[in-house]
Design a protein around this motif. Structure first.
Motif, PDB file in Angstrom:
ATOM      1  N   LEU A  82      10.521   9.953  -9.460  1.00  0.00           N
ATOM      2  CA  LEU A  82      10.961   8.657  -9.981  1.00  0.00           C
ATOM      3  C   LEU A  82      11.207   8.718 -11.480  1.00  0.00           C
ATOM      4  O   LEU A  82      12.099   8.061 -12.004  1.00  0.00           O
ATOM      5  CB  LEU A  82       9.917   7.581  -9.651  1.00  0.00           C
ATOM      6  CG  LEU A  82       9.627   7.382  -8.158  1.00  0.00           C
ATOM      7  CD1 LEU A  82       8.562   6.321  -7.970  1.00  0.00           C
ATOM      8  CD2 LEU A  82      10.902   6.987  -7.422  1.00  0.00           C
ATOM      9  N   ASN A  83      10.408   9.500 -12.189  1.00  0.00           N
ATOM     10  CA  ASN A  83      10.580   9.685 -13.631  1.00  0.00           C
ATOM     11  C   ASN A  83      10.022  11.045 -14.023  1.00  0.00           C
ATOM     12  O   ASN A  83       9.547  11.797 -13.177  1.00  0.00           O
ATOM     13  CB  ASN A  83       9.910   8.546 -14.420  1.00  0.00           C
ATOM     14  CG  ASN A  83       8.451   8.366 -14.038  1.00  0.00           C
ATOM     15  OD1 ASN A  83       7.671   9.303 -14.100  1.00  0.00           O
ATOM     16  ND2 ASN A  83       8.086   7.158 -13.615  1.00  0.00           N
ATOM     17  N   GLU A  84      10.090  11.353 -15.307  1.00  0.00           N
ATOM     18  CA  GLU A  84       9.674  12.674 -15.791  1.00  0.00           C
ATOM     19  C   GLU A  84       8.165  12.807 -15.959  1.00  0.00           C
ATOM     20  O   GLU A  84       7.665  13.894 -16.220  1.00  0.00           O
ATOM     21  CB  GLU A  84      10.367  12.988 -17.124  1.00  0.00           C
ATOM     22  CG  GLU A  84      11.877  13.111 -17.011  1.00  0.00           C
ATOM     23  CD  GLU A  84      12.291  14.198 -16.040  1.00  0.00           C
ATOM     24  OE1 GLU A  84      11.649  15.266 -16.041  1.00  0.00           O
ATOM     25  OE2 GLU A  84      13.238  13.974 -15.262  1.00  0.00           O
ATOM     26  N   GLU A  85       7.448  11.705 -15.847  1.00  0.00           N
ATOM     27  CA  GLU A  85       6.004  11.761 -16.026  1.00  0.00           C
ATOM     28  C   GLU A  85       5.355  12.522 -14.876  1.00  0.00           C
ATOM     29  O   GLU A  85       5.654  12.243 -13.712  1.00  0.00           O
ATOM     30  CB  GLU A  85       5.434  10.339 -16.094  1.00  0.00           C
ATOM     31  CG  GLU A  85       3.933  10.295 -16.333  1.00  0.00           C
ATOM     32  CD  GLU A  85       3.423   8.869 -16.413  1.00  0.00           C
ATOM     33  OE1 GLU A  85       2.192   8.697 -16.388  1.00  0.00           O
ATOM     34  OE2 GLU A  85       4.260   7.953 -16.492  1.00  0.00           O
ATOM     35  N   PRO A  86       4.473  13.476 -15.163  1.00  0.00           N
ATOM     36  CA  PRO A  86       3.843  14.236 -14.072  1.00  0.00           C
ATOM     37  C   PRO A  86       2.901  13.347 -13.268  1.00  0.00           C
ATOM     38  O   PRO A  86       2.207  12.491 -13.817  1.00  0.00           O
ATOM     39  CB  PRO A  86       3.082  15.348 -14.810  1.00  0.00           C
ATOM     40  CG  PRO A  86       2.840  14.798 -16.179  1.00  0.00           C
ATOM     41  CD  PRO A  86       4.029  13.930 -16.493  1.00  0.00           C
ATOM     42  N   PHE A 133       2.218   6.063  -7.247  1.00  0.00           N
ATOM     43  CA  PHE A 133       1.098   6.862  -7.743  1.00  0.00           C
ATOM     44  C   PHE A 133       1.452   8.347  -7.790  1.00  0.00           C
ATOM     45  O   PHE A 133       1.196   9.034  -8.778  1.00  0.00           O
ATOM     46  CB  PHE A 133      -0.121   6.639  -6.851  1.00  0.00           C
ATOM     47  CG  PHE A 133      -1.329   7.429  -7.269  1.00  0.00           C
ATOM     48  CD1 PHE A 133      -2.101   7.026  -8.350  1.00  0.00           C
ATOM     49  CD2 PHE A 133      -1.710   8.569  -6.579  1.00  0.00           C
ATOM     50  CE1 PHE A 133      -3.216   7.752  -8.739  1.00  0.00           C
ATOM     51  CE2 PHE A 133      -2.815   9.301  -6.956  1.00  0.00           C
ATOM     52  CZ  PHE A 133      -3.566   8.886  -8.042  1.00  0.00           C
ATOM     53  N   PHE A 134       2.066   8.853  -6.710  1.00  0.00           N
ATOM     54  CA  PHE A 134       2.423  10.269  -6.652  1.00  0.00           C
ATOM     55  C   PHE A 134       3.774  10.556  -7.283  1.00  0.00           C
ATOM     56  O   PHE A 134       4.169  11.720  -7.426  1.00  0.00           O
ATOM     57  CB  PHE A 134       2.413  10.764  -5.208  1.00  0.00           C
ATOM     58  CG  PHE A 134       1.030  10.912  -4.647  1.00  0.00           C
ATOM     59  CD1 PHE A 134       0.206  11.940  -5.053  1.00  0.00           C
ATOM     60  CD2 PHE A 134       0.549  10.006  -3.732  1.00  0.00           C
ATOM     61  CE1 PHE A 134      -1.064  12.094  -4.545  1.00  0.00           C
ATOM     62  CE2 PHE A 134      -0.732  10.133  -3.209  1.00  0.00           C
ATOM     63  CZ  PHE A 134      -1.536  11.179  -3.612  1.00  0.00           C
ATOM     64  N   ASN A 135       4.527   9.511  -7.651  1.00  0.00           N
ATOM     65  CA  ASN A 135       5.765   9.663  -8.419  1.00  0.00           C
ATOM     66  C   ASN A 135       6.799  10.514  -7.678  1.00  0.00           C
ATOM     67  O   ASN A 135       7.557  11.261  -8.278  1.00  0.00           O
ATOM     68  CB  ASN A 135       5.462  10.284  -9.788  1.00  0.00           C
ATOM     69  CG  ASN A 135       6.625  10.135 -10.758  1.00  0.00           C
ATOM     70  OD1 ASN A 135       7.449   9.235 -10.617  1.00  0.00           O
ATOM     71  ND2 ASN A 135       6.710  11.012 -11.732  1.00  0.00           N
ATOM     72  N   LEU A 184       0.830  -1.204   0.000  1.00  0.00           N
ATOM     73  CA  LEU A 184       0.000   0.000   0.000  1.00  0.00           C
ATOM     74  C   LEU A 184       0.866   1.256   0.000  1.00  0.00           C
ATOM     75  O   LEU A 184       0.623   2.209  -0.748  1.00  0.00           O
ATOM     76  CB  LEU A 184      -0.914  -0.020   1.221  1.00  0.00           C
ATOM     77  CG  LEU A 184      -1.953   1.101   1.326  1.00  0.00           C
ATOM     78  CD1 LEU A 184      -2.942   1.005   0.181  1.00  0.00           C
ATOM     79  CD2 LEU A 184      -2.680   1.017   2.667  1.00  0.00           C
ATOM     80  N   GLY A 185       1.917   1.244   0.849  1.00  0.00           N
ATOM     81  CA  GLY A 185       2.831   2.395   0.885  1.00  0.00           C
ATOM     82  C   GLY A 185       3.599   2.554  -0.402  1.00  0.00           C
ATOM     83  O   GLY A 185       3.759   3.673  -0.919  1.00  0.00           O
ATOM     84  N   LEU A 186       4.075   1.431  -0.967  1.00  0.00           N
ATOM     85  CA  LEU A 186       4.802   1.480  -2.232  1.00  0.00           C
ATOM     86  C   LEU A 186       3.902   1.973  -3.363  1.00  0.00           C
ATOM     87  O   LEU A 186       4.333   2.747  -4.229  1.00  0.00           O
ATOM     88  CB  LEU A 186       5.364   0.097  -2.564  1.00  0.00           C
ATOM     89  CG  LEU A 186       6.153  -0.036  -3.862  1.00  0.00           C
ATOM     90  CD1 LEU A 186       7.379   0.876  -3.835  1.00  0.00           C
ATOM     91  CD2 LEU A 186       6.566  -1.478  -4.113  1.00  0.00           C
ATOM     92  N   GLY A 187       2.647   1.545  -3.327  1.00  0.00           N
ATOM     93  CA  GLY A 187       1.700   1.992  -4.356  1.00  0.00           C
ATOM     94  C   GLY A 187       1.463   3.492  -4.306  1.00  0.00           C
ATOM     95  O   GLY A 187       1.345   4.156  -5.346  1.00  0.00           O
ATOM     96  N   MET A 188       1.426   4.069  -3.097  1.00  0.00           N
ATOM     97  CA  MET A 188       1.254   5.517  -2.959  1.00  0.00           C
ATOM     98  C   MET A 188       2.463   6.261  -3.527  1.00  0.00           C
ATOM     99  O   MET A 188       2.318   7.305  -4.177  1.00  0.00           O
ATOM    100  CB  MET A 188       1.056   5.881  -1.488  1.00  0.00           C
ATOM    101  CG  MET A 188      -0.234   5.352  -0.890  1.00  0.00           C
ATOM    102  SD  MET A 188      -1.710   6.043  -1.648  1.00  0.00           S
ATOM    103  CE  MET A 188      -1.641   7.714  -1.034  1.00  0.00           C
ATOM    104  N   ILE A 189       3.669   5.705  -3.276  1.00  0.00           N
ATOM    105  CA  ILE A 189       4.878   6.343  -3.805  1.00  0.00           C
ATOM    106  C   ILE A 189       4.853   6.325  -5.331  1.00  0.00           C
ATOM    107  O   ILE A 189       5.148   7.330  -5.993  1.00  0.00           O
ATOM    108  CB  ILE A 189       6.133   5.624  -3.274  1.00  0.00           C
ATOM    109  CG1 ILE A 189       6.286   5.879  -1.780  1.00  0.00           C
ATOM    110  CG2 ILE A 189       7.390   6.096  -4.016  1.00  0.00           C
ATOM    111  CD1 ILE A 189       7.412   5.107  -1.132  1.00  0.00           C
TER     112      ILE A 189
END
Length: 204
Positions: free
Chosen positions: A169-173, A160-162, A153-158
């Motif tokens: 994590l990457n250039e995608e907004p 999701f919010f990038n 769940l915590g990893l998914g939030m990271i």
């Protein structure tokens, strides 16, 4: 052949108090080399301490200043009709204790929201049912299932919010970046609208 000056205003610019704003700061200019150099040095406005957070510069004001220098030139405008200056104010000092308090408040609030959501959808019963379907056993601890779920769940939030703190994590907004961009756009439209409304009242 008529001489033409092309002007494209920038949507916004962040400025400091008492900063002088020149045309090169708020617009892209395309013209003959000598004309372009002079226009880049053209003084437009000065940000004063008494100015509010936002200040709107209209294309008509800029055209008027350009025509005083080059009345024989044709002026073509491209893009937005206004540039919004945002006054960057000095940030007050943030005390570490205040940061820790806000962090704890947000952490507890989000934890309560997640716990209440899981309680509303009977997550524990669902996990126990999944445990029974996999192992065929009832009444045993399901921490082997709940711990990876919580970490996921915590990893998914990271993901999701990038963001990991300030690092992307990457250039995608991220959805948060897009929402903040939309919020800034709404503010600029609001400021522009009420600036035009104020000008119309003064003309009347």
């Amino acid at each position: 052949m008529a001489h033409v000056i092309y002007i494209k205003l920038k949507h916004h610019k962040t400025v400091q108090s008492n900063e002088k704003v020149f045309l090169r700061d708020i617009a892209w200019i395309q013209a003959e080399d000598e004309v372009k150099r002079k226009l880049e040095q053209l003084f437009i406005s000065e940000v004063k301490k008494e100015d509010l957070t936002y200040k709107v510069l209209d294309i008509f004001t800029i055209i008027e200043k350009i025509r005083k220098l080059y009345p024989e030139y044709e002026i073509e405008t491209i893009g937005p009709a206004q540039t919004i200056l945002k006054l960057q104010k000095k940030h007050s000092k943030i005390f570490p204790l205040y940061v820790v308090f806000i962090w704890c408040l947000l952490f507890i609030g989000s934890a309560m929201a997640i716990i209440n959501f899981h309680y509303d959808v009977s997550m524990e019963e669902v996990q126990e049912r999944i445990h029974y379907m996999i192992t065929g056993e009832e009444g045993r601890s399901i921490l082997w299932f709940q711990i990876p779920y919580s970490l996921g769940l915590g990893l998914g939030m990271i993901l999701f919010f990038n963001h990991i703190f300030k690092k992307k994590l990457n250039e995608e907004p991220s959805p948060l970046d897009i929402e903040m961009h939309n919020y800034d756009e709404d503010i600029r439209r609001y400021v522009s609208y009420h600036e035009n409304e104020l000008v119309e009242r003064n003309e009347d």
